[in-house]
Design a protein around this motif. Structure first.
Motif, short mmCIF file in Angstrom:
data_model
loop_
_atom_site.label_atom_id
_atom_site.label_comp_id
_atom_site.label_asym_id
_atom_site.label_seq_id
_atom_site.Cartn_x
_atom_site.Cartn_y
_atom_site.Cartn_z
N UNK A 1 11.35 -11.32 1.91
CA UNK A 1 12.49 -11.47 1.00
C UNK A 1 13.79 -11.39 1.80
N UNK A 2 13.87 -10.42 2.68
CA UNK A 2 15.09 -10.27 3.49
C UNK A 2 15.34 -11.51 4.34
N UNK A 3 14.30 -12.04 4.98
CA UNK A 3 14.45 -13.24 5.80
C UNK A 3 14.94 -14.43 4.99
N UNK A 4 14.39 -14.59 3.79
CA UNK A 4 14.77 -15.71 2.93
C UNK A 4 16.22 -15.57 2.48
N UNK A 5 16.62 -14.37 2.07
CA UNK A 5 18.00 -14.14 1.63
C UNK A 5 18.96 -14.37 2.80
N UNK A 6 18.62 -13.86 3.97
CA UNK A 6 19.47 -14.05 5.16
C UNK A 6 19.59 -15.53 5.48
N UNK A 7 18.49 -16.26 5.43
CA UNK A 7 18.51 -17.70 5.69
C UNK A 7 19.44 -18.44 4.73
N UNK A 8 19.36 -18.11 3.46
CA UNK A 8 20.19 -18.78 2.46
C UNK A 8 21.66 -18.41 2.63
N UNK A 9 21.95 -17.16 2.93
CA UNK A 9 23.34 -16.74 3.16
C UNK A 9 23.89 -17.45 4.40
N UNK A 10 23.07 -17.55 5.45
CA UNK A 10 23.49 -18.25 6.67
C UNK A 10 23.81 -19.72 6.37
N UNK A 11 22.98 -20.36 5.57
CA UNK A 11 23.24 -21.75 5.19
C UNK A 11 24.53 -21.86 4.39
N UNK A 12 24.73 -20.95 3.45
CA UNK A 12 25.93 -20.96 2.63
C UNK A 12 27.19 -20.80 3.47
N UNK A 13 27.15 -19.87 4.42
CA UNK A 13 28.33 -19.58 5.24
C UNK A 13 28.44 -20.48 6.47
N UNK A 14 27.44 -21.32 6.69
CA UNK A 14 27.47 -22.21 7.84
C UNK A 14 27.36 -21.47 9.16
N UNK A 15 26.56 -20.44 9.19
CA UNK A 15 26.39 -19.62 10.39
C UNK A 15 24.92 -19.53 10.76
N UNK A 16 24.66 -18.94 11.89
CA UNK A 16 23.31 -18.74 12.38
C UNK A 16 22.70 -17.51 11.71
N UNK A 17 21.42 -17.54 11.30
CA UNK A 17 20.81 -16.35 10.66
C UNK A 17 20.89 -15.09 11.52
N UNK A 18 20.81 -15.24 12.86
CA UNK A 18 20.91 -14.07 13.73
C UNK A 18 22.30 -13.45 13.68
N UNK A 19 23.31 -14.28 13.38
CA UNK A 19 24.68 -13.76 13.26
C UNK A 19 24.83 -13.00 11.92
#
Length: 155
Positions: free
Chosen positions: A132-150
């Protein structure tokens, strides 16, 4: 002379005599929460942690949980997934709905996490929390146009 009416004793079984009457566990015990409620808690935990770090960027973002995704099918009965869908082998896990204007009003961006596909991929509760955390992080990264590791350096 009439006899007093018999007092009915409270049954410990349901009205059909098959099982216990009432809840098996008290409401305050974690076991009493449904799987859907437990999943909602996992999503909230992930979102709250990210909102602490990205408070300003995530201020207007809505997060939602749905049981299963709604997928459009073509004539060949193949699922068509939009580019805003995070999927695993063609099965949607989450969707990012960007901000838009509807009927003259601004609709904020929304991240929708699909419960059942994620539960089916997890081996246990800890694995589900990580997923769940990975999926939420991935979607937030896509929304903000950033890298998931960031977005989540600990992940």
């Amino acid at each position: 002379m009439s006899t007093p009416p018999r007092r009915r004793t409270r049954s410990r079984r349901d009205r059909h005599g098959r099982g216990l009457r009432g809840r098996l566990v008290p409401v305050h015990v974690p076991l009493s929460r449904s799987r859907a409620e437990q999943f909602d808690d996992l999503v909230l935990d992930a979102v709250e942690d990210l909102e602490r770090r990205w408070e300003r960027e995530l201020a207007g973002v809505e997060f939602a949980v749905e049981d299963v995704p709604w997928v459009e099918h073509t004539d060949q009965d193949e699922a068509e997934l939009d580019s805003d869908v995070l999927d695993d082998a063609g099965v949607p896990l989450a969707r990012l709905v960007p901000a838009r204007r509807e009927q003259g009003q601004e609709v904020p961006p929304r991240i929708i996490v699909y419960r059942r596909p994620l539960e089916l991929r997890a081996h246990d509760r800890e694995d589900l929390a990580d997923l769940v955390r990975d999926v939420v992080v991935d979607q937030v990264a896509t929304l903000l146009g950033r890298d998931p590791e960031e977005i989540d350096p600990t992940g």
